[in-house]
Design a protein around this motif. Sequence first.
Motif, PDB file in Angstrom:
ATOM      1  N   UNK A 161     -17.962  18.777   5.218  1.00 12.72           N
ATOM      2  CA  UNK A 161     -19.163  18.198   4.817  1.00 12.72           C
ATOM      3  C   UNK A 161     -20.485  19.020   5.336  1.00 12.72           C
ATOM      4  N   UNK A 162     -20.090  19.922   6.293  1.00 15.96           N
ATOM      5  CA  UNK A 162     -21.104  20.805   6.753  1.00 15.96           C
ATOM      6  C   UNK A 162     -20.951  22.241   6.373  1.00 15.96           C
ATOM      7  N   UNK A 163     -20.159  22.461   5.119  1.00 15.79           N
ATOM      8  CA  UNK A 163     -20.146  23.780   4.427  1.00 15.79           C
ATOM      9  C   UNK A 163     -21.382  24.046   4.122  1.00 15.79           C
ATOM     10  N   UNK A 164     -21.800  25.525   4.095  1.00 18.28           N
ATOM     11  CA  UNK A 164     -23.067  25.937   3.942  1.00 18.28           C
ATOM     12  C   UNK A 164     -23.452  25.886   2.288  1.00 18.28           C
ATOM     13  N   UNK A 165     -24.632  25.591   2.249  1.00 14.02           N
ATOM     14  CA  UNK A 165     -25.158  25.661   0.764  1.00 14.02           C
ATOM     15  C   UNK A 165     -24.758  26.782  -0.048  1.00 14.02           C
TER      16      UNK A 165
ATOM     17  N   UNK B 104     -15.796  35.475  -2.104  1.00  9.34           N
ATOM     18  CA  UNK B 104     -16.640  34.865  -3.384  1.00  9.34           C
ATOM     19  C   UNK B 104     -17.915  34.837  -3.013  1.00  9.34           C
ATOM     20  N   UNK B 105     -18.256  33.959  -1.900  1.00 12.78           N
ATOM     21  CA  UNK B 105     -19.804  33.648  -1.425  1.00 12.78           C
ATOM     22  C   UNK B 105     -20.229  34.568  -0.573  1.00 12.78           C
ATOM     23  N   UNK B 106     -19.458  35.569  -0.033  1.00 12.58           N
ATOM     24  CA  UNK B 106     -19.841  36.513   0.998  1.00 12.58           C
ATOM     25  C   UNK B 106     -20.761  35.885   2.120  1.00 12.58           C
ATOM     26  N   UNK B 107     -19.940  34.759   2.618  1.00  7.39           N
ATOM     27  CA  UNK B 107     -20.626  33.947   3.832  1.00  7.39           C
ATOM     28  C   UNK B 107     -19.202  33.370   4.563  1.00  7.39           C
ATOM     29  N   UNK B 108     -19.477  32.825   5.859  1.00  4.43           N
ATOM     30  CA  UNK B 108     -18.541  32.090   6.374  1.00  4.43           C
ATOM     31  C   UNK B 108     -18.604  30.479   6.059  1.00  4.43           C
ATOM     32  N   UNK B 109     -17.418  30.060   5.692  1.00  7.56           N
ATOM     33  CA  UNK B 109     -17.189  28.559   5.188  1.00  7.56           C
ATOM     34  C   UNK B 109     -16.688  27.842   6.198  1.00  7.56           C
ATOM     35  N   UNK B 110     -16.890  26.677   6.576  1.00 12.02           N
ATOM     36  CA  UNK B 110     -16.154  25.547   7.697  1.00 12.02           C
ATOM     37  C   UNK B 110     -15.099  24.727   6.712  1.00 12.02           C
ATOM     38  N   UNK B 111     -13.852  24.824   7.289  1.00 15.66           N
ATOM     39  CA  UNK B 111     -12.819  24.410   6.685  1.00 15.66           C
ATOM     40  C   UNK B 111     -11.721  23.582   7.641  1.00 15.66           C
ATOM     41  N   UNK B 112     -11.007  22.688   6.877  1.00 15.37           N
ATOM     42  CA  UNK B 112      -9.734  22.248   7.801  1.00 15.37           C
ATOM     43  C   UNK B 112      -8.752  22.820   7.129  1.00 15.37           C
ATOM     44  N   UNK B 113      -7.612  23.111   8.193  1.00 11.63           N
ATOM     45  CA  UNK B 113      -6.493  23.765   7.838  1.00 11.63           C
ATOM     46  C   UNK B 113      -5.335  22.801   8.378  1.00 11.63           C
ATOM     47  N   UNK B 114      -4.112  22.708   7.661  1.00 11.36           N
ATOM     48  CA  UNK B 114      -3.145  21.928   8.003  1.00 11.36           C
ATOM     49  C   UNK B 114      -3.239  20.416   8.166  1.00 11.36           C
ATOM     50  N   UNK B 115      -4.515  19.958   9.118  1.00 16.52           N
ATOM     51  CA  UNK B 115      -4.904  18.672   9.211  1.00 16.52           C
ATOM     52  C   UNK B 115      -6.221  18.477   9.264  1.00 16.52           C
ATOM     53  N   UNK B 116      -6.549  17.092   9.196  1.00 19.00           N
ATOM     54  CA  UNK B 116      -7.956  16.896   9.258  1.00 19.00           C
ATOM     55  C   UNK B 116      -8.337  15.500   9.713  1.00 19.00           C
ATOM     56  N   UNK B 117      -9.041  15.256  10.701  1.00 26.54           N
ATOM     57  CA  UNK B 117      -9.267  13.815  11.209  1.00 26.54           C
ATOM     58  C   UNK B 117     -10.901  13.759  11.245  1.00 26.54           C
ATOM     59  N   UNK B 118     -11.208  12.624  10.392  1.00 25.07           N
ATOM     60  CA  UNK B 118     -12.675  12.626   9.846  1.00 25.07           C
ATOM     61  C   UNK B 118     -12.734  11.116  10.113  1.00 25.07           C
ATOM     62  N   UNK B 119     -13.985  10.921  10.897  1.00 29.53           N
ATOM     63  CA  UNK B 119     -14.238   9.374  11.425  1.00 29.53           C
ATOM     64  C   UNK B 119     -15.762   9.257  10.938  1.00 29.53           C
ATOM     65  N   UNK B 120     -15.657   8.100   9.909  1.00 30.30           N
ATOM     66  CA  UNK B 120     -17.168   7.562   9.435  1.00 30.30           C
ATOM     67  C   UNK B 120     -17.464   6.307  10.178  1.00 30.30           C
ATOM     68  N   UNK B 121     -18.672   5.953  10.857  1.00 31.67           N
ATOM     69  CA  UNK B 121     -19.053   4.863  11.455  1.00 31.67           C
ATOM     70  C   UNK B 121     -19.662   4.030  10.433  1.00 31.67           C
ATOM     71  N   UNK B 122     -19.526   2.830  10.332  1.00 34.00           N
ATOM     72  CA  UNK B 122     -20.378   1.799   9.359  1.00 34.00           C
ATOM     73  C   UNK B 122     -21.020   0.814  10.170  1.00 34.00           C
ATOM     74  N   UNK B 123     -21.808   0.301   9.466  1.00 34.67           N
ATOM     75  CA  UNK B 123     -22.647  -0.979  10.170  1.00 34.67           C
ATOM     76  C   UNK B 123     -22.752  -1.997   9.192  1.00 34.67           C
ATOM     77  N   UNK B 124     -22.182  -3.339   9.226  1.00 36.37           N
ATOM     78  CA  UNK B 124     -22.203  -4.374   8.635  1.00 36.37           C
ATOM     79  C   UNK B 124     -23.785  -4.910   8.796  1.00 36.37           C
ATOM     80  N   UNK B 125     -24.130  -5.259   7.444  1.00 44.56           N
ATOM     81  CA  UNK B 125     -25.471  -6.066   7.263  1.00 44.56           C
ATOM     82  C   UNK B 125     -25.327  -7.300   6.804  1.00 44.56           C
TER      83      UNK B 125
END
Length: 653
Positions: free
Chosen positions: A56-60, A95-116
């Motif tokens: 999600x932090x991949x460059x523009x 292609x984009x001539x820049x460094x990209x941030x990627x996951x390889x083989x596996x990815x653990x992504x944690x999203x916190x939510x708050x109940x309203x």
Amino acid sequence: MKKFITLFIFLSTLVLNAQTAEEPIKISTSVKKISDTEYDIIFDAKLYKGWYLYSQYNPDEASLPLVISIVEGETGYKLIGKADEKDTFKKYSEVWEKEEIVFKDKAIITQRIQLTNKEITQIKLNFFGQVCETACINIDEPFTLSLTKNEINISNSVDERSSALTKQLKLNLKNTSLLKNVANTKSENANGLFSIFFLGFIGGLLALLTPCVFPMIPLTVSFFTKQSQNKSKGIFNAILYGFFIVLIYILLSLPFHFLDNLDPEILNTISTNVWLNIFFFAVLVFFAFSFFGFYEITLPSSWGNKMDSASSIGGIIGIFFMALTLAIVSFSCTGPILGSLLAGSLTSDGGATQLTAGMSGFGLALALPFALFALFPNWLNSLPKSGGWLNTTKVVLGFLELALAFKFLSNADLVAHWGLLKREVFIGIWIIIFIGLALYLFAKIKFPHDSPIRKLSFARISFGVLVISFVIYITPGILKNPTWNLSLLSGFPPPQFYSIYEQETDCPLGLECYKDFEEGLVVAKQKNKPILLDFTGWACVNCRKMEENVWSVPNIYETLKNDYILISLYVDDNEKELPTNQQFDFLKPNGKVKRIKTVGDKWSTFQVINFKNASQPYYVLLSPNLEVLNTAQQYTDNETYYTWLQEGLRNFK
């Protein structure tokens, strides 16, 4: 503008229906309670080897970043910031001539939510991301999670019987590491795209020689070169006009890429759907008779008037609308060619990507004259004058459209097993069509818009002789034992075993084959021979080319006949239903359920589960105890295929 063009070209050329795993990423979820109002939603993703998921932090201005969002319409909770990511690393993109941030083989992504709203017991989050290897696929999946139970709620459940049948499709393969080294399809994909681009370019050149387009060339070029006192500006505007023509035709293909995003198998379904192939047949016949001059196909005149009015705005926007006006007013001539390109692309393995390539070639051919004649205005004097030859071009295209139409009717007939268009019947219809074309070229028959012909031109006579030569070439195809095989047409007529004459077997080239895997496996064990597992299709053009041009080579034919047990599984046999007790719901790794109802459903799913591939032709060599003997093979040449077969035999022995 530069950034837009770069992004547009990249996105329009993504290979969405990749020839690897149907599901290159598998995502499981869990819920962790932090407090009475806060929860962590954990996405645990496993990636197929060689594939990358972008952060999600991949460059523009780079590959599409990961986005986790609340499903539209849901209330009672909110996201707390961006998700936490683990195990990312940087990879340089050429292609984009820049460094990209990627996951390889596996990815653990944690999203916190708050109940309203504390009464909420389940939440719905959408996971959007892009995974790429030599191709890219967009992942856009909604997840429903319980806050009281640590599980995903799946709307469609699979009963125990279905689970048992699903397990039966899974083979206990050995030496599977070879399957990950499939012959490099990157260059094959590139060659396929170049071929369809070239065919689109030829179609565009033919469209130039029609009454709707040809007269527009000198008028438009003169307008650009004379409207401005600055000659260089006039040339720039003409070139920009040509660029917009290409852009418009590429844009027409982009909606079909969303079909790939919705379901990677959808374009394969389109290519083998009986009624859709009949629809394409009817449309092309309709187009053909419009080229003959019996009626004219046009878009609403109000569209052209509005675009023409918009073109008076001036500047870049005005030039864009001028290009759009040309596309609309020339539709009566370009529409049938585009229709053929659309039908041909969507009923082939390349799908939407091939359509974009074809549209690019078509648009480029239309645009080139406007740019070239603007650069070299003196060339306009060498253009032939408009006349009856333009209508002749339309009629010739009409005959070609009619011949192509029967290819789609043949696809429907093959898949549905109607037996109406056997190989000899199909070739006979083509003989009649091309005899009609020859008679037209020699002025023996006429159509409504033809001008009187006093003397046949050299070009017309030459093309007529060429057509007669083609008729002579295909005529032996209606005989039981033809003088020569129609290798130049491989893939267009029905297979040789689909014949009005009695054949030794219903397999390619009279070989002995089995159309059920278990049945063929039993025979392989009895005879102690290796298996050639052939994933094929009734409507697969490249499968026919391999059978008629590669399998027919004597040393390959003898090897297949004497040394292997051939198991041919038709993945598009969707008109033949499985017995009721063999039908079941297949639970995909992403939680979706696919109904296995037909023979084609069974073998296409069988291919994906065991070999992580959904393209045809696809060949695997197995021993009777299910050991993989060599790398998998796809569409290739004689020498490579023979060497591959021999290496498999050596490994078996």
